[in-house]
Scaffold this motif. Structure first.
Motif, mmCIF file in Angstrom:
data_model
loop_
_atom_site.group_PDB
_atom_site.id
_atom_site.type_symbol
_atom_site.label_atom_id
_atom_site.label_comp_id
_atom_site.label_asym_id
_atom_site.label_seq_id
_atom_site.Cartn_x
_atom_site.Cartn_y
_atom_site.Cartn_z
ATOM 1 N N GLN A 3 10.352 -22.548 17.823
ATOM 2 C CA GLN A 3 10.025 -20.942 16.587
ATOM 3 C C GLN A 3 8.723 -21.045 16.746
ATOM 4 O O GLN A 3 7.981 -20.417 15.632
ATOM 5 C CB GLN A 3 10.604 -22.078 15.778
ATOM 6 C CG GLN A 3 11.938 -22.756 15.334
ATOM 7 C CD GLN A 3 12.070 -24.090 14.475
ATOM 8 O OE1 GLN A 3 11.981 -23.397 13.322
ATOM 9 N NE2 GLN A 3 13.484 -24.542 14.487
ATOM 10 N N HIS A 4 7.820 -21.308 17.947
ATOM 11 C CA HIS A 4 6.286 -21.237 17.730
ATOM 12 C C HIS A 4 6.068 -19.929 16.922
ATOM 13 O O HIS A 4 7.601 -18.655 18.149
ATOM 14 C CB HIS A 4 5.533 -21.149 18.920
ATOM 15 C CG HIS A 4 3.862 -21.572 18.960
ATOM 16 N ND1 HIS A 4 3.412 -20.437 18.835
ATOM 17 C CD2 HIS A 4 2.928 -22.124 18.853
ATOM 18 C CE1 HIS A 4 1.568 -20.649 18.759
ATOM 19 N NE2 HIS A 4 2.583 -22.000 19.064
ATOM 20 N N SER A 5 4.982 -18.853 16.708
ATOM 21 C CA SER A 5 4.368 -17.403 16.187
ATOM 22 C C SER A 5 4.707 -16.719 17.426
ATOM 23 O O SER A 5 4.500 -15.660 17.547
ATOM 24 C CB SER A 5 3.419 -17.454 15.036
ATOM 25 O OG SER A 5 2.896 -18.540 16.121
ATOM 26 N N ASN A 6 4.008 -17.035 18.944
ATOM 27 C CA ASN A 6 3.839 -16.644 19.669
ATOM 28 C C ASN A 6 4.618 -16.468 20.690
ATOM 29 O O ASN A 6 4.976 -18.024 20.912
ATOM 30 C CB ASN A 6 2.919 -17.870 20.440
ATOM 31 C CG ASN A 6 2.075 -16.547 21.743
ATOM 32 O OD1 ASN A 6 2.833 -16.414 22.022
ATOM 33 N ND2 ASN A 6 1.075 -16.563 22.045
ATOM 34 N N PRO A 7 4.867 -14.988 20.759
ATOM 35 C CA PRO A 7 6.584 -14.849 22.419
ATOM 36 C C PRO A 7 6.503 -15.262 23.011
ATOM 37 O O PRO A 7 6.557 -15.527 23.331
ATOM 38 C CB PRO A 7 6.483 -13.510 21.864
ATOM 39 C CG PRO A 7 5.370 -13.302 21.192
ATOM 40 C CD PRO A 7 4.394 -13.909 20.688
ATOM 41 N N SER A 8 4.856 -15.451 24.064
ATOM 42 C CA SER A 8 4.970 -16.437 25.221
ATOM 43 C C SER A 8 5.495 -17.601 25.171
ATOM 44 O O SER A 8 5.463 -18.547 26.046
ATOM 45 C CB SER A 8 3.475 -16.097 25.269
ATOM 46 O OG SER A 8 2.802 -14.651 25.593
ATOM 47 N N VAL A 9 4.803 -18.445 23.562
ATOM 48 C CA VAL A 9 5.446 -19.878 23.999
ATOM 49 C C VAL A 9 6.509 -20.055 23.477
ATOM 50 O O VAL A 9 6.818 -21.457 24.004
ATOM 51 C CB VAL A 9 4.397 -20.465 22.363
ATOM 52 C CG1 VAL A 9 4.672 -21.627 22.344
ATOM 53 C CG2 VAL A 9 2.966 -20.011 22.552
ATOM 54 N N ARG A 10 6.780 -19.459 23.320
ATOM 55 C CA ARG A 10 8.911 -19.531 23.367
ATOM 56 C C ARG A 10 8.989 -18.798 24.400
ATOM 57 O O ARG A 10 10.550 -19.624 24.688
ATOM 58 C CB ARG A 10 9.253 -18.496 22.249
ATOM 59 C CG ARG A 10 8.630 -18.512 20.582
ATOM 60 C CD ARG A 10 9.219 -17.788 18.686
ATOM 61 N NE ARG A 10 9.924 -16.697 19.470
ATOM 62 C CZ ARG A 10 8.743 -15.639 19.116
ATOM 63 N NH1 ARG A 10 7.504 -16.504 18.447
ATOM 64 N NH2 ARG A 10 8.822 -14.293 19.480
#
Length: 214
Positions: free
Chosen positions: A12-19
């Motif tokens: 659910q992180h705001s950064n798509p790279s983290v997701r």
């Protein structure tokens, strides 16, 4: 905080790279305990690449667990949940997923859901059921814009020669859009590498009407 909570937070992180990284990690070490988090994230994930990684992670889990959960999504989820579930079922290719392909989902009012249903249907159709599926899909001819019509044509062409009688009938429809779509699909069936040219089919159809009137 346990690993399940950490995974849920990363998805659910705001950064798509983290997701993306979280989905990759989950798929690399499959754990059925992540099933609900993956399915729930599929229903809201805005990034295409992340959704594809979520699908890959789901494919890595046992089909006996994922398929029933995804069928439930098709039946009762929101538009993105239904579309993504159908997409994932088409990748898993478990025969039991065919029960999710109903006449209502093939005619879903949401274009993305319908397109996903058409693609899944031609992958999951049981041997011998192709003519019945072709008949249902042919009732959608003329629907939507260029991309929607191209998706339907590709699904029909994937079924092969069984679609020919349906296309011949549709090519004589009173509806201009249905006629043109049927003729563009016929051309695609004859030459799959030629591309989808519904606009050319409409032009030819118009010329034919003029000639017959003259």
């Amino acid at each position: 905080m346990n690993s399940m909570n950490l995974v849920g937070g990363a998805l659910q992180h705001s950064n798509p790279s983290v997701r993306l990284r979280a989905a990759l990690d989950i798929g690399t070490t499959p754990d059925p305990r992540h099933l609900d988090a993956l399915v729930q994230r599929c229903s809201v994930e805005p990034d295409f690449q992340v959704r594809e990684m979520l699908t890959w992670a789901l494919i890595r889990l046992p089909a006996s667990l994922t398929v029933p959960r995804l069928i439930d999504q098709v039946r009762s989820g929101g538009a993105q949940a239904r579309s993504q579930a159908l997409h994932t079922l088409s990748k898993i290719q478990d025969p039991s997923a065919w029960q999710a392909i109903t006449s209502s989902v093939l005619a879903d009012p949401d274009d993305e859901v319908a397109r996903s249903a058409w693609r899944a249907a031609v992958v999951l159709v049981p041997p011998g059921s192709e003519p019945a599926l072709a008949t249902m899909l042919a009732t959608r001819l003329g629907r939507g814009g260029h991309d929607v019509q191209r998706s339907l044509s590709r699904a029909l062409v994937a079924l092969g020669s069984v679609i020919e009688p349906m296309l011949r009938e549709a090519a004589s429809s009173r509806d201009v859009a249905v006629r043109a779509h049927a003729r563009a699909t016929e051309a695609l069936l004859l030459d799959p590498d030629a591309g989808f040219a519904v606009f050319e089919a409409k032009r030819v159809d118009a010329l034919g009407v003029v000639d017959s009137a003259g």
